[in-house]
Design a protein around this motif. Structure first.
Motif, PDB file in Angstrom:
ATOM      1  N   UNK A  73       0.842  -1.190   0.000  1.00 45.62           N
ATOM      2  CA  UNK A  73       0.000   0.000   0.000  1.00 45.62           C
ATOM      3  C   UNK A  73       0.881   1.245   0.000  1.00 45.62           C
ATOM      4  N   UNK A 122       2.588   1.539  -3.576  1.00 39.99           N
ATOM      5  CA  UNK A 122       1.737   1.686  -4.752  1.00 39.99           C
ATOM      6  C   UNK A 122       0.642   2.725  -4.602  1.00 39.99           C
ATOM      7  N   UNK A 123       0.283   3.053  -3.382  1.00 39.08           N
ATOM      8  CA  UNK A 123      -0.921   3.874  -3.220  1.00 39.08           C
ATOM      9  C   UNK A 123      -0.683   5.231  -2.571  1.00 39.08           C
ATOM     10  N   UNK A 124       0.490   5.460  -2.011  1.00 37.43           N
ATOM     11  CA  UNK A 124       0.673   6.733  -1.318  1.00 37.43           C
ATOM     12  C   UNK A 124       1.662   7.622  -2.067  1.00 37.43           C
ATOM     13  N   UNK A 125       1.607   8.910  -1.727  1.00 37.97           N
ATOM     14  CA  UNK A 125       2.505   9.830  -2.414  1.00 37.97           C
ATOM     15  C   UNK A 125       3.960   9.578  -2.033  1.00 37.97           C
ATOM     16  N   UNK A 126       4.175   9.056  -0.803  1.00 37.37           N
ATOM     17  CA  UNK A 126       5.559   8.798  -0.409  1.00 37.37           C
ATOM     18  C   UNK A 126       6.152   7.678  -1.256  1.00 37.37           C
ATOM     19  N   UNK A 172       5.169   6.838  -4.270  1.00 38.16           N
ATOM     20  CA  UNK A 172       5.356   7.332  -5.631  1.00 38.16           C
ATOM     21  C   UNK A 172       6.632   8.166  -5.709  1.00 38.16           C
ATOM     22  N   UNK A 173       6.819   9.010  -4.690  1.00 39.41           N
ATOM     23  CA  UNK A 173       8.024   9.841  -4.660  1.00 39.41           C
ATOM     24  C   UNK A 173       9.272   8.963  -4.601  1.00 39.41           C
ATOM     25  N   UNK A 200       9.583   6.014  -5.771  1.00 34.94           N
ATOM     26  CA  UNK A 200       9.806   5.396  -7.084  1.00 34.94           C
ATOM     27  C   UNK A 200      10.447   6.393  -8.051  1.00 34.94           C
ATOM     28  N   UNK A 201      10.088   7.668  -7.921  1.00 34.11           N
ATOM     29  CA  UNK A 201      10.747   8.671  -8.774  1.00 34.11           C
ATOM     30  C   UNK A 201      12.241   8.737  -8.420  1.00 34.11           C
ATOM     31  N   UNK A 204      13.823   5.863  -9.891  1.00 41.37           N
ATOM     32  CA  UNK A 204      13.856   5.928 -11.353  1.00 41.37           C
ATOM     33  C   UNK A 204      14.929   6.869 -11.859  1.00 41.37           C
ATOM     34  N   UNK A 216      10.706  -9.776  -7.454  1.00 37.80           N
ATOM     35  CA  UNK A 216      10.937  -8.514  -8.169  1.00 37.80           C
ATOM     36  C   UNK A 216      10.591  -7.308  -7.303  1.00 37.80           C
TER      37      UNK A 216
END
Lengths: 381, 513
Positions: free
Chosen positions: A236, A239-243, A245-246, A248-249, A252, A314
Motif C-alpha cells: 500500500x 503503490x498507493x501513497x505519495x511517499x 510514488x516519490x 519510485x521517482x 527511477x 521482483x
C-alpha cells in the motif's frame, strides 16, 4: 496568469464514437494483460531454468534429480505437517525480504538485513528482563519497538552514508552485518550474558508470558501473520501513497526527483530505516517466538535468504508472500533430503544460489519479448 | 593502413551521389538527390532542419541503405553496406558531438581508433610515427594531454585529425562549429580550407550558417523537404538566393510575435552573490546578480563548461550552494517541493530523459511528477489516484501531441522529440511563473524545435519569467529579451537584445574581457 497549456497551439480532438471507444478499451485490456503476464511468466521461467540447472548439478553427484524434487515436495509441501514447517520458515523471510525490497524501490541494493535482524533481536531480548512483571500486552510491543528502532537505525545509517557520503550501500550494508554479528557476540558473551548459559552464551531467557505463541490450531507462530500484514502495508505504501510514488521517482532517476523538489535525503534514509525496522521486527519475532533469548543462533542466514526472496518477487511486496512460502518449503525439506539422499547440508544453499543467478539473469529479458511488450508490436517500421 | 600515418599530398577524392532516394515506410526522407563534390573542394550542404541533409550523409556513410540511387567515389560506383565500407573507400565523418574518449590522451585516442591495433602497443614507435604524421598536418595539437582537458576547438581539431590519420580523404563535417566560439570556428574552418586548397582533402560541411558558407566554402548544394533545390559556386550566389533555395516560396515559420516588454514588470527570479563548486570541485561559480522579470526571456550564453550547467543545477536543487541568496517573487527559494509548487517554478533541463524523467516509469507516471501529490484543487493528498493520473496524462498527451504507443509504455520507449514533448506537457501545464530552460532543442528534429520555441515565446507573452540557458547562440538571439554571457563561472556581459552584437558576445564567451 492563465494556464499555459490551454493557450493556442493546443489541438482539439473530435470525440471518438462508441465502437472506436470499445476498440480502444479492448486494445488497452490486451496491453495490460501482456504487461502483467510478463511479470509472472519471466520469474516462473527463471525458476524453472534454475531448477533444471540444479538438476544437472545433482546428476553430476550421481544422485537422482527426480528423487530430489520428490523429497523436496514431501518435505516442504506434501503434507499438512511439512507445509506448516514451510510456513514457519517463511515467517522471518517475509520481513527479511522487505528489508531488500523497500530500498530497491529507491534503486538501492541493500543486502545487510542479517545485521538488522541480529541487532533487532538483541535489543528485544535485552529490553524484556528489566520489564519483568509488566503485562505482556505492553512488553511485546515494547520489544517490537526496540527491535524496529535498532534495526531502523542500522539500515538508516546505510541510507545516510549513501546519501551524504556516496558510500555504496551494497558494500556498506554487507560489511555492517559483520559488525552487527560481532557486536551481538560481544554483548551476549559479555555484558548481557545470562550467567546460567554455559555452553551457549545467551541473554537472560524470556519469561514464558513474553513469548509469541503459535496461531490457533497450527504449529506456526504469529510471525507469519505479522509478516504478511507488513507486506500488505508495504505494498500500500509503495503503490498507493505519495511517499511511495516519490520513492519510485527517486529510484527511477535521482536527478529528476531533485528537479521535482522531492526530499531525496528524507526519502532515502526513511525508506532504508523502514526496511531496517522490518528486519529488526523479524529479529524480535525470532527471539520471542523461536529462540527465547538472543544468542549466536540468530545469525541463521534469514537476512541472506531474504535477498533471494525479494529478487524472485521482483521487489513487489505482494509477491514476496508466495515466494517466501516457496523458499520456506525448500528450506524445510533440507533435513529430509540430507538424510535420505546422503547429500551435504549445503545442497539447499547451492539450489538457492542457482535460483538467484537464474533470477538475476532473467532481469535482462524484460521488455525484450514481443508478446509482452506492446511497444514492440506497435512499432510500424 | 600502416602504423605510420599516410602522407598528405594530393589525396583528395571526388564523391558524387546519383538519384539518391530514401524512404522510411510511406515517408520519403530523400527524393532523387544528385550532388557532385569534386576532389579538393569545400562543399557546403545547406538546408533547414529536417530537409534531408543527415539522411543523405547517412546514406553516403553506410548508416542508411538508400532505397534507390548510387554513390560514386572518384567516378567509380561503390556499394557501401556499412560504415566500415565507407571507411575503406576513404569516406569519414566528424559528428556534431565529440566521439573521443575523454580520459585518454590525444595520441591514445588516435591509436585505438585504428582498426588493426596490435594486441601489444609499442608506444615508443607509435609516438614517433604520430610525431611524423603531425608534421604533415596544419594543426598544432597537444597529443599527450587527456582529451577532457582540451578546449572545444582543440577537440574538434583532434576529431578532424583522427579522420585524416585513418586516411579518410573525404570528410563530412556535421555542423562542426556548433560547439565552438566564433574565433575557434574561424580558426578550424580556415585550417580545413587550407587543406582542401592544397588538394589533401575534400570536405562536405553541413551547416545553416551562411556566413561560414560564404567565408569558407567554394560550392554548395541545397536541399528542401528531401529534394534537391539548387547548387552552385559560392562566389556566384549571395546569401539571399541561397536562403530562397532553402526556404522556398513559403514564408518562414515565425514565432508567436513577441509582445512588447511591460515596463516595471515585477521581478520573479532574483539571484544574489551565489557561490557553488563546479563539477570538478576545484573551481567556484559565482553569480553576483541575475534578475528575471515577469514576461521576459533572459538568455544565458556561454561555451559548454563555463558554469552554466552548475548554475542550472543549483536553481534546480541538484547542486548545493555555498553562499548566496535565491528569491522567487521575493520569497527565499531552496528548490523544495513546497516552494516549487507554491511559487510555480518549472524546469525544462537539457537531455530530458537523463535529467527530468524516470526512463522506466510509464508515460502517465512521468507526466504526473508535478501533480501526483495534489488533488484537483491543489491541496496536498496522501493517497495517489492512478485513475486521475491517467486521465490527466491522456489529456496532456493529446494537447501536446506526444506520440506514445500507450500511456502505460515506459517513457524510454519514446523518441527524443516525444520525450521532450512529454516534459513540456508536464512542466508547462497549470500556472507557471518562473520557467528555467536549458538547451531545450538539443538533438531534436525541426518540428519539435519550432514547437518548443513557440511554446517558450507563448509562455513569455503570457507573463512567465523565462531563464533560458543555451549553447546555441542563434536560439538565444531569436528568443531572448536580454542576453547574459557566462564565462569561467561568472556573468561577464549583459546586453538587451536590441543592441546585442554577435561579435561582442563571442568575445566575452571566449573569455576576452
Amino acid at each position: 496568469m492563465a494556464d499555459i497549456a490551454s493557450r493556442p497551439l493546443a489541438t482539439d480532438r473530435p470525440a471518438p464514437s462508441a465502437t472506436a471507444r470499445l476498440a480502444v478499451l479492448r486494445e488497452t485490456l490486451r496491453e495490460t494483460l501482456a504487461r502483467r503476464a510478463e511479470a509472472v511468466v519471466i520469474p516462473v521461467a527463471a525458476l524453472l531454468v534454475g531448477l533444471a540447472l540444479f538438476s544437472l548439478f545433482i546428476a553430476a553427484l550421481d544422485k537422482s534429480p527426480l528423487q530430489f524434487f520428490e523429497l523436496m515436495w514431501r518435505g516442504g509441501f506434501g503434507s499438512w505437517f511439512s507445509f506448516q514447517n514451510a510456513l514457519a520458515r517463511a515467517a522471518p523471510l517475509l520481513l527479511a525480504a522487505l528489508c531488500v525490497a523497500l530500498p530497491a524501490r529507491l534503486g538501492l541494493v541493500v543486502i545487510g538485513g542479517e545485521g538488522a535482524i541480529v541487532l533487532g533481536a538483541l535489543a528485544a531480548a535485552a529490553i524484556a528482563p528489566p520489564l519483568r512483571g509488566v503485562p505482556p500486552l505492553l512488553v511485546l510491543p515494547a520489544m517490537a519497538l526496540a527491535g524496529m528502532v535498532v534495526g531502523g537505525l542500522w539500515i538508516g545509517a546505510v541510507g545516510a552514508l549513501r546519501h551524504w557520503r556516496a558510500v555504496n550501500e551494497t558494500i556498506s550494508s554487507l560489511l555492517m552485518t559483520y559488525i552487527a554479528i560481532a557486536l551481538m557476540n560481544h554483548l551476549v558473551e559479555g555484558p548481557l550474558r545470562d550467567p546460567a548459559s554455559l555452553n551457549k552464551p545467551s541473554t537472560l531467557p524470556l519469561d514464558a508470558a513474553y513469548r509469541i505463541g503459535p496461531l490457533p490450531g497450527l504449529d506456526v507462530h504469529w510471525g507469519l501473520v505479522v509478516g504478511t500484514v507488513v507486506c500488505l502495508a508495504a505494498w500500500v505504501l509503495i503503490d498507493k501513497t505519495r511517499w511511495g510514488f516519490a520513492a519510485r521517482i527517486v529510484g527511477g532517476n535521482v536527478r529528476a526527483a531533485q528537479l521535482q523538489g522531492l526530499p531525496v535525503a528524507r526519502l532515502t534514509i526513511g525508506f532504508c530505516a523502514l526496511a531496517g525496522a522490518c528486519a529488526g521486527l523479524a529479529g524480535m519475532i525470532e527471539v520471542a517466538a523461536v529462540q527465547g533469548s538472543a544468542n549466536a543462533s540468530l545469525a541463521a542466514g534469514y537476512g541472506y535468504a531474504g535477498i533471494l526472496v525479494a529478487f524472485l518477487a521482483r521487489h513487489n511486496p505482494l509477491a514476496i508472500v508466495p515466494v517466501a512460502i516457496l523458499l520456506g518449503g525448500v528450506e524445510a525439506s533440507g533435513g529430509l533430503i540430507q538424510r535420505r539422499m546422503d547429500l551435504p547440508n549445503a545442497t539447499v544453499l547451492v539450489l538457492q544460489g542457482v535460483l538467484f543467478v537464474a533470477t538475476l539473469f532473467s532481469e535482462t529479458f524484460y521488455g525484450r519479448f514481443k508478446a509482452f511488450n506492446p511497444d514492440l508490436w506497435k512499432r510500424r517500421d | 593502413m600502416s602504423a605510420i600515418g599516410p602522407s598528405a599530398t594530393g589525396k583528395a577524392i571526388a564523391v558524387e551521389t546519383i538519384g539518391m532516394t530514401m524512404r522510411f515506410g510511406t515517408f520519403t526522407a530523400l527524393d532523387d538527390v544528385s550532388m557532385k563534390v569534386s576532389a579538393g573542394s569545400f562543399h557546403a550542404l545547406l538546408g533547414e532542419n529536417g530537409a534531408g541533409k543527415s539522411t543523405l550523409v547517412k546514406c553516403m556513410m553506410g548508416f542508411n541503405h538508400p532505397t534507390e540511387g548510387a554513390l560514386l567515389v572518384n567516378n567509380r560506383e561503390v556499394t557501401v553496406a556499412d560504415p566500415n565500407d565507407a571507411a575503406e573507400h576513404g569516406l569519414g565523418m566528424v559528428y556534431q558531438h565529440f566521439t573521443l574518449v575523454p580520459s585518454l590522451t590525444g595520441a591514445e585516442n588516435l591509436v585505438i581508433s585504428r582498426r588493426n591495433v596490435p594486441r601489444v602497443i609499442d608506444w615508443a614507435r607509435e609516438r614517433k610515427a604520430l610525431a611524423a604524421f603531425m608534421t604533415t598536418m596544419p594543426f598544432d595539437l597537444p597529443l599527450d594531454v587527456p582529451v577532457r582537458d582540451l578546449a572545444a576547438g582543440e577537440k574538434q581539431k583532434l576529431e578532424i585529425v583522427k579522420q585524416l590519420y585513418l586516411d579518410r580523404r573525404f570528410l563530412v563535417l556535421d555542423e562542426p562549429t556548433s560547439v565552438l566560439t566564433p574565433t575557434e570556428a574561424h580558426e578550424v574552418l580556415g585550417l580545413v580550407r587550407q587543406m582542401t586548397l592544397a588538394g589533401d582533402l575534400t570536405v562536405l560541411m553541413i551547416s545553416h550558417k551562411f556566413h561560414e558558407v560564404t567565408a569558407f566554402a567554394d560550392a554548395f548544394t541545397v536541399l528542401r523537404k528531401g529534394r534537391f533545390t539548387g547548387s552552385g559556386k559560392v562566389g556566384e550566389h549571395d546569401a539571399r538566393s541561397m536562403a530562397a533555395m532553402m526556404i522556398g516560396d513559403q514564408p518562414v515559420a515565425t514565432l508567436a510575435s513577441r509582445t512588447p516588454l511591460v515596463a516595471d514588470a515585477p521581478t520573479v527570479l532574483a539571484v544574489r552573490g551565489l557561490e557553488a563548486s563546479d563539477r570538478t570541485g576545484l573551481k567556484t561559480i559565482a553569480i553576483d546578480h541575475v534578475e528575471v522579470h515577469a514576461g521576459e526571456i533572459v538568455g544565458i550564453a556561454g561555451i559548454s563548461g563555463n558554469g552554466q550547467k552548475e548554475f542550472t543545477e543549483v536553481l534546480g536543487g541538484q547542486r548545493a550552494r555555498r553562499a548566496g541568496d535565491i528569491r522567487v517573487k521575493g520569497k527565499p527559494y531552496g528548490a523544495t517541493r513546497r516552494e516549487t509548487q507554491e511559487l510555480a517554478v518549472r524546469f525544462i533541463p537539457e537531455e530530458p530523459l537523463r535529467n527530468a524523467c524516470a526512463p522506466r516509469m510509464t508515460v502517465a507516471e512521468n507526466i504526473a511528477f508535478r501533480t501526483f501529490d495534489l488533488d484537483a484543487g491543489g491541496r496536498r493528498i496522501s493517497w495517489i489516484s492512478v485513475a486521475a493520473m491517467k486521465a490527466r496524462a491522456a489529456e496532456l498527451v493529446a494537447q501536446f501531441k506526444v506520440k506514445a504507443a500507450s500511456l502505460a509504455s515506459p517513457l524510454q520507449s519514446l523518441s527524443g522529440g516525444n520525450v521532450q514533448r512529454a516534459v513540456l506537457a508536464r512542466e508547462l501545464s497549470g500556472e507557471v511563473d518562473l520557467l528555467i530552460v536549458a538547451n531545450p532543442c538539443f538533438g531534436l528534429d525541426f518540428s519539435a524545435v519550432a514547437e518548443i520555441r513557440a511554446r517558450l515565446m507563448t509562455a513569455r507573452n503570457g507573463g512567465t519569467a523565462v531563464l533560458l540557458i543555451s549553447e546555441d547562440l542563434d536560439e538565444l538571439l531569436e528568443l531572448s529579451d536580454r542576453i547574459l554571457v557566462m564565462s569561467d563561472g561568472r556573468i561577464v556581459h549583459e546586453t538587451p537584445i536590441a543592441t546585442a552584437s554577435v561579435q561582442t558576445i563571442g568575445e566575452y564567451m571566449a573569455g576576452h574581457h
